[in-house]
Design an enzyme around this catalytic site. Structure first.
Site, PDB file in Angstrom:
ATOM      1  N   ASP A  34      -3.713  11.832  -2.916  1.00 34.74           N
ATOM      2  CA  ASP A  34      -3.907  13.266  -3.137  1.00 34.74           C
ATOM      3  C   ASP A  34      -4.270  13.496  -4.603  1.00 34.74           C
ATOM      4  O   ASP A  34      -3.536  13.073  -5.496  1.00 34.74           O
ATOM      5  CB  ASP A  34      -2.613  14.006  -2.791  1.00 34.74           C
ATOM      6  CG  ASP A  34      -2.808  15.512  -2.686  1.00 34.74           C
ATOM      7  OD1 ASP A  34      -3.622  16.061  -3.459  1.00 34.74           O
ATOM      8  OD2 ASP A  34      -2.147  16.141  -1.847  1.00 34.74           O
ATOM      9  N   THR A  88     -10.836   2.564   4.463  1.00 38.12           N
ATOM     10  CA  THR A  88      -9.870   3.458   5.088  1.00 38.12           C
ATOM     11  C   THR A  88     -10.636   4.470   5.941  1.00 38.12           C
ATOM     12  O   THR A  88     -11.865   4.542   5.901  1.00 38.12           O
ATOM     13  CB  THR A  88      -9.052   4.227   4.034  1.00 38.12           C
ATOM     14  OG1 THR A  88      -9.897   5.214   3.417  1.00 38.12           O
ATOM     15  CG2 THR A  88      -8.508   3.289   2.967  1.00 38.12           C
ATOM     16  N   GLU A  89      -9.892   5.286   6.699  1.00 39.71           N
ATOM     17  CA  GLU A  89     -10.532   6.338   7.487  1.00 39.71           C
ATOM     18  C   GLU A  89     -11.295   7.308   6.585  1.00 39.71           C
ATOM     19  O   GLU A  89     -12.431   7.702   6.888  1.00 39.71           O
ATOM     20  CB  GLU A  89      -9.482   7.110   8.297  1.00 39.71           C
ATOM     21  CG  GLU A  89      -8.837   6.319   9.414  1.00 39.71           C
ATOM     22  CD  GLU A  89      -7.615   5.513   8.990  1.00 39.71           C
ATOM     23  OE1 GLU A  89      -6.953   4.944   9.854  1.00 39.71           O
ATOM     24  OE2 GLU A  89      -7.333   5.446   7.762  1.00 39.71           O
ATOM     25  N   TYR A  90     -10.672   7.710   5.477  1.00 39.43           N
ATOM     26  CA  TYR A  90     -11.326   8.622   4.539  1.00 39.43           C
ATOM     27  C   TYR A  90     -12.586   7.995   3.952  1.00 39.43           C
ATOM     28  O   TYR A  90     -13.607   8.648   3.775  1.00 39.43           O
ATOM     29  CB  TYR A  90     -10.364   8.998   3.405  1.00 39.43           C
ATOM     30  CG  TYR A  90      -9.363  10.052   3.764  1.00 39.43           C
ATOM     31  CD1 TYR A  90      -9.756  11.354   4.073  1.00 39.43           C
ATOM     32  CD2 TYR A  90      -8.006   9.771   3.782  1.00 39.43           C
ATOM     33  CE1 TYR A  90      -8.831  12.331   4.399  1.00 39.43           C
ATOM     34  CE2 TYR A  90      -7.061  10.737   4.111  1.00 39.43           C
ATOM     35  CZ  TYR A  90      -7.487  12.010   4.416  1.00 39.43           C
ATOM     36  OH  TYR A  90      -6.562  12.970   4.737  1.00 39.43           O
ATOM     37  N   GLU A  91     -12.491   6.724   3.645  1.00 33.85           N
ATOM     38  CA  GLU A  91     -13.620   6.022   3.028  1.00 33.85           C
ATOM     39  C   GLU A  91     -14.829   6.013   3.963  1.00 33.85           C
ATOM     40  O   GLU A  91     -15.961   6.244   3.524  1.00 33.85           O
ATOM     41  CB  GLU A  91     -13.191   4.601   2.675  1.00 33.85           C
ATOM     42  CG  GLU A  91     -14.170   3.840   1.816  1.00 33.85           C
ATOM     43  CD  GLU A  91     -13.573   2.537   1.310  1.00 33.85           C
ATOM     44  OE1 GLU A  91     -14.331   1.748   0.723  1.00 33.85           O
ATOM     45  OE2 GLU A  91     -12.351   2.314   1.496  1.00 33.85           O
ATOM     46  N   GLU A 105       0.856  -1.191   0.000  1.00 40.15           N
ATOM     47  CA  GLU A 105       0.000   0.000   0.000  1.00 40.15           C
ATOM     48  C   GLU A 105       0.886   1.233   0.000  1.00 40.15           C
ATOM     49  O   GLU A 105       1.749   1.390   0.864  1.00 40.15           O
ATOM     50  CB  GLU A 105      -0.926   0.042   1.213  1.00 40.15           C
ATOM     51  CG  GLU A 105      -1.879   1.250   1.151  1.00 40.15           C
ATOM     52  CD  GLU A 105      -2.682   1.462   2.427  1.00 40.15           C
ATOM     53  OE1 GLU A 105      -3.699   2.164   2.343  1.00 40.15           O
ATOM     54  OE2 GLU A 105      -2.289   0.943   3.489  1.00 40.15           O
ATOM     55  N   GLU A 128       4.479   4.982   4.282  1.00 41.29           N
ATOM     56  CA  GLU A 128       3.946   6.290   4.656  1.00 41.29           C
ATOM     57  C   GLU A 128       5.116   7.198   5.042  1.00 41.29           C
ATOM     58  O   GLU A 128       5.905   6.858   5.918  1.00 41.29           O
ATOM     59  CB  GLU A 128       2.965   6.156   5.834  1.00 41.29           C
ATOM     60  CG  GLU A 128       2.490   7.454   6.430  1.00 41.29           C
ATOM     61  CD  GLU A 128       1.852   8.383   5.412  1.00 41.29           C
ATOM     62  OE1 GLU A 128       2.295   9.544   5.308  1.00 41.29           O
ATOM     63  OE2 GLU A 128       0.905   7.944   4.714  1.00 41.29           O
ATOM     64  N   ASP A 165     -12.498   8.965  -3.684  1.00 43.04           N
ATOM     65  CA  ASP A 165     -13.814   9.602  -3.657  1.00 43.04           C
ATOM     66  C   ASP A 165     -13.881  10.723  -4.679  1.00 43.04           C
ATOM     67  O   ASP A 165     -14.923  11.358  -4.853  1.00 43.04           O
ATOM     68  CB  ASP A 165     -14.084  10.202  -2.268  1.00 43.04           C
ATOM     69  CG  ASP A 165     -13.137  11.357  -1.965  1.00 43.04           C
ATOM     70  OD1 ASP A 165     -11.900  11.127  -1.983  1.00 43.04           O
ATOM     71  OD2 ASP A 165     -13.601  12.481  -1.744  1.00 43.04           O
ATOM     72  N   LYS A 201      -4.758  20.711  -9.761  1.00 46.02           N
ATOM     73  CA  LYS A 201      -4.272  21.710 -10.712  1.00 46.02           C
ATOM     74  C   LYS A 201      -3.463  21.046 -11.827  1.00 46.02           C
ATOM     75  O   LYS A 201      -2.661  20.153 -11.571  1.00 46.02           O
ATOM     76  CB  LYS A 201      -3.432  22.754  -9.990  1.00 46.02           C
ATOM     77  CG  LYS A 201      -4.240  23.590  -8.994  1.00 46.02           C
ATOM     78  CD  LYS A 201      -3.380  24.635  -8.326  1.00 46.02           C
ATOM     79  CE  LYS A 201      -4.227  25.458  -7.348  1.00 46.02           C
ATOM     80  NZ  LYS A 201      -3.413  26.501  -6.660  1.00 46.02           N
TER      81      LYS A 201
END
Length: 213
Positions: free
Chosen positions: A118, A191-194, A44, A69, A154, A122
């Protein structure tokens, strides 16, 4: 958002060096040596606070997992989750790898996960997106011939960009989901974001792809 410094992070990682692998670049081509047994190797990139890597490691003891990470104050959160999960098949790496080919050998990895990377929206930042062709070149080099890449986000714009990037590179797209959680996929680990975005009704996009080699 500025990340809070954690002065105890170095000591905590050293105390758990059986999970957080130091001198990671020295293990290029021999990552299996860091695990108790040799099993397919899953990677990952950008593990964040570690909910995914800890969860999938616990759920799939038949694979070995590495989470990379670069942010020290973030990876210690992942370390806590891995310890709590008691998964013995997960290793963490606190490095900023500009080129994964410096850390992993050719054809060493079986599966790569890109989770909520991320989006760098732009245009001038396109080359920073983890699905830009220069990153795809790295993934192709370290993945085995039938190795897969799973991408979740997302961000609809990043998803569309990534599908186009995969296609232009000549990759084979095995699956495309425009609303992952409607699939009732028992193998998906959030994941946390998910969790955060799906709770707000935001669809989660996923694709599985592999290189044509």
């Amino acid at each position: 958002m500025r990340l809070r410094n954690k002065p105890w992070a170095d000591d905590f990682m050293k105390e758990n060096n059986h999970i957080v692998v130091g001198n990671a670049f020295d293990y290029k081509g021999k990552w299996q040596e860091t695990f108790d047994q040799e099993q397919p190797l899953h990677l990952e990139i950008g593990s964040g606070k570690g909910q995914f890597i800890a969860g999938i490691g616990k759920q799939h003891p038949e694979y070995n997992f590495i989470g990379v990470e670069r942010v020290k104050s973030v990876i210690v959160g992942a370390l806590k989750k891995v310890l709590a999960s008691e998964a013995e098949n997960v290793r963490l790496v606190n490095e900023d790898a500009d080129d994964l080919r410096e850390m992993f050998g050719e054809n060493e990895v079986d599966h790569i996960y890109l989770n909520f990377s991320d989006p760098w929206p732009k245009t001038r930042h396109e080359k920073r997106r983890l699905t830009y062709r220069t990153f795809l070149e790295q993934y192709e080099a370290i993945l085995k011939d039938k190795g897969e890449l799973t991408f979740k986000t997302d961000n609809r714009g990043l998803f569309e960009y990534s599908l186009a990037s995969f296609s232009q590179y000549g990759m084979i797209i095995e699956e495309v989901s425009l609303d992952l959680h409607q699939l009732e996929d028992d193998l998906n680990v959030m994941t946390e974001y998910e969790e955060k975005f799906s709770a707000k009704g935001q669809p989660i996009y996923r694709c599985r792809t592999r290189f044509n080699k």
